[in-house]
Design an enzyme around this catalytic site. Sequence first.
Site, mmCIF file in Angstrom:
data_model
loop_
_atom_site.group_PDB
_atom_site.id
_atom_site.type_symbol
_atom_site.label_atom_id
_atom_site.label_comp_id
_atom_site.label_asym_id
_atom_site.label_seq_id
_atom_site.Cartn_x
_atom_site.Cartn_y
_atom_site.Cartn_z
ATOM 1 N N PRO A 32 40.929 62.494 -68.765
ATOM 2 C CA PRO A 32 40.974 61.034 -68.714
ATOM 3 C C PRO A 32 42.395 60.491 -68.588
ATOM 4 O O PRO A 32 43.355 61.117 -69.036
ATOM 5 C CB PRO A 32 40.373 60.620 -70.058
ATOM 6 C CG PRO A 32 40.700 61.745 -70.973
ATOM 7 C CD PRO A 32 40.658 62.993 -70.124
ATOM 8 N N GLY A 33 42.518 59.337 -67.989
ATOM 9 C CA GLY A 33 43.753 58.562 -68.028
ATOM 10 C C GLY A 33 43.548 57.393 -68.979
ATOM 11 O O GLY A 33 44.177 57.294 -70.036
ATOM 12 N N ARG A 75 45.311 44.433 -62.403
ATOM 13 C CA ARG A 75 43.885 44.613 -62.690
ATOM 14 C C ARG A 75 43.089 43.306 -62.614
ATOM 15 O O ARG A 75 41.987 43.302 -62.061
ATOM 16 C CB ARG A 75 43.676 45.306 -64.049
ATOM 17 C CG ARG A 75 44.231 46.738 -64.097
ATOM 18 C CD ARG A 75 43.939 47.444 -65.411
ATOM 19 N NE ARG A 75 42.542 47.852 -65.499
ATOM 20 C CZ ARG A 75 41.631 47.284 -66.270
ATOM 21 N NH1 ARG A 75 41.956 46.300 -67.078
ATOM 22 N NH2 ARG A 75 40.400 47.716 -66.266
ATOM 23 N N TYR A 99 40.384 43.689 -59.827
ATOM 24 C CA TYR A 99 39.040 43.985 -60.348
ATOM 25 C C TYR A 99 38.414 42.814 -61.083
ATOM 26 O O TYR A 99 37.342 42.975 -61.661
ATOM 27 C CB TYR A 99 39.100 45.144 -61.356
ATOM 28 C CG TYR A 99 39.827 46.384 -60.926
ATOM 29 C CD1 TYR A 99 39.626 46.946 -59.667
ATOM 30 C CD2 TYR A 99 40.703 47.020 -61.805
ATOM 31 C CE1 TYR A 99 40.291 48.110 -59.302
ATOM 32 C CE2 TYR A 99 41.362 48.189 -61.446
ATOM 33 C CZ TYR A 99 41.160 48.725 -60.197
ATOM 34 O OH TYR A 99 41.809 49.870 -59.839
ATOM 35 N N CYS A 156 54.290 33.320 -55.755
ATOM 36 C CA CYS A 156 53.845 32.223 -54.899
ATOM 37 C C CYS A 156 52.612 32.684 -54.155
ATOM 38 O O CYS A 156 52.680 33.071 -52.984
ATOM 39 C CB CYS A 156 54.947 31.816 -53.946
ATOM 40 S SG CYS A 156 56.319 31.096 -54.817
ATOM 41 N N GLU A 157 51.492 32.669 -54.877
ATOM 42 C CA GLU A 157 50.250 33.231 -54.351
ATOM 43 C C GLU A 157 49.178 32.864 -55.360
ATOM 44 O O GLU A 157 49.299 33.209 -56.532
ATOM 45 C CB GLU A 157 50.442 34.754 -54.240
ATOM 46 C CG GLU A 157 49.218 35.583 -54.512
ATOM 47 C CD GLU A 157 48.683 36.261 -53.277
ATOM 48 O OE1 GLU A 157 49.490 36.687 -52.433
ATOM 49 O OE2 GLU A 157 47.456 36.368 -53.155
HETATM 50 C C1 LIG Z 1 41.900 58.778 -61.875
HETATM 51 C C2 LIG Z 1 41.394 60.130 -62.162
HETATM 52 C C3 LIG Z 1 41.117 60.511 -63.476
HETATM 53 C C4 LIG Z 1 41.260 59.564 -64.653
HETATM 54 O O1 LIG Z 1 40.335 58.535 -64.630
HETATM 55 P P1 LIG Z 1 40.210 57.535 -65.911
HETATM 56 O O2 LIG Z 1 39.124 56.619 -65.520
HETATM 57 O O3 LIG Z 1 41.511 56.841 -66.048
HETATM 58 O O4 LIG Z 1 39.876 58.353 -67.079
HETATM 59 C C5 LIG Z 1 40.691 61.800 -63.698
HETATM 60 N N1 LIG Z 1 40.520 62.677 -62.679
HETATM 61 C C6 LIG Z 1 40.757 62.346 -61.395
HETATM 62 C C7 LIG Z 1 40.580 63.348 -60.329
HETATM 63 C C8 LIG Z 1 41.188 61.061 -61.089
HETATM 64 O O5 LIG Z 1 41.424 60.723 -59.827
#
Ligand SMILES: *Cc1c(COP(=O)(O)O)cnc(C)c1O
Length: 453
Positions: free
Chosen positions: A297-298, A337, A341, A370-371
Amino acid sequence: MWNSLNSCSLQLYLFLSLLFLFDEGSRFPKLHLLMSSARFLSFEQAREIAQQFGSPVYVYDEASLMKAADRLLAFPNPFGLTARYAIKASSNGALLNLFHQKGIHFDASSEFEVYRAIQGGIPADRISLSSQEFPEDISGLVDLGISANACSLSQLKAFGEALPGGELGLRVNPGVGSGGTLKTNVGGPSSSFGIWHEVLDEAAAIIQEYSLKIVRVHSHIGSGSDPKVWVKAADLTINQVRRFPEVTHLNLGGGFKVGRMPGEASTDLQVVGELIKLALQTFADETGRKLHLEVEPGTFLVANSGCLLATVQDKVHTGDCGHVFLKLDGGMTDILRPTLYAAQQPMTVMPVSDQVPVAEEPVIVVGHCCESGDLLTPDESDPGLLKERSLQKAEIGDLFIIDGAGAYCSSMNAKNYNSFPELPEVLVRSSGELVLIRQRQTLEQILQNEIPL
Ligand SMILES: *Cc1c(COP(=O)(O)O)cnc(C)c1O
């Protein structure tokens, strides 16, 4: 397609998902508390940071980062776990090093992320690469020690050409996807990511042609995924391992949903993980193959550990039929974001005057570009639609915190639009010490690659 393994865990997840997939905290949101103060910064800290490092500035909280890391490292698994951090969520080397010290490995989305991590001191053998664009020098990267995943048939072929007989992973598109928005859904028929599950026979032919060894099956179906779909994708992906007898590692990507707004649900990794553990155990009972689990995860690791600290630099209104607008000294140049989104981010006004005003007022918060698309309080349904937010009454000069801004904010924005400089980043150490981990960009740096006539 579905076999006994899948139907068993499928039934279980359908049952459990109804009850437990979201965690305790989010089922009992502390609405009042969260709305009246920022997530981790106190008034005093915010004031000190703005004084010392200027505004706007990104701020990360080491204690929250480490808490998230601990929770990820506790992901249930029967036969071993490698937890990775998806570098693209927030790429500062200081954050990478904090995670490295915790024993977390890394997922890179481009060769540049690989080199960036290595330059920052991350050993290459801790990095795996899953990229939409195949790197120019795959042999060089593999020689350094990274592990690579082929994300399309042409990537698989290119890998075979460069490194016949080599070892790699396969990113599959298991046939389902789920993301917080369509823009972050990277699985299913509308998504170009990974090798479509119905053409894996073609992949097998390429693997044979180049004597490749597939050691890992990988899938990642989206960011902010519905946990039910995530578990289903995991089941489908485990099933694909059957085709590849040499696979020892299963990588299920990231995508765990993190609630940023008060009352917004988060995925409970313990609950999702127990389902995966069971599926891996069942797979092992049936096939004798004990798969090492990877998750990457990120968002989960950083989303709620970072905030954008800005200043209200103007306040205007547009009459009785209009709105009150707060204009910040940051915006889409720093956080995209909301624009991209229609993402909802928690916001807190921190008045510089010492008395704490109790009155709230409905406002539209906008950025400094400016947008008119530089809108920080969009309606959930459309990033171009204005939605008033009730916030503590703010005056010009007040500090303003946008929380939930640790993931896909400082690393993903309209940097340098209107020639505004890239922001500095500050880490609040667990000890309370403030450390600058990126300097504010200068005008010279913005211009350094231009070639004047
Ligand atoms: C972006 C990405 C992640 C992380 O996704 P999250 O939604 O931030 O957890 C993990 N694996 C791959 C291959 C990605 O492209």
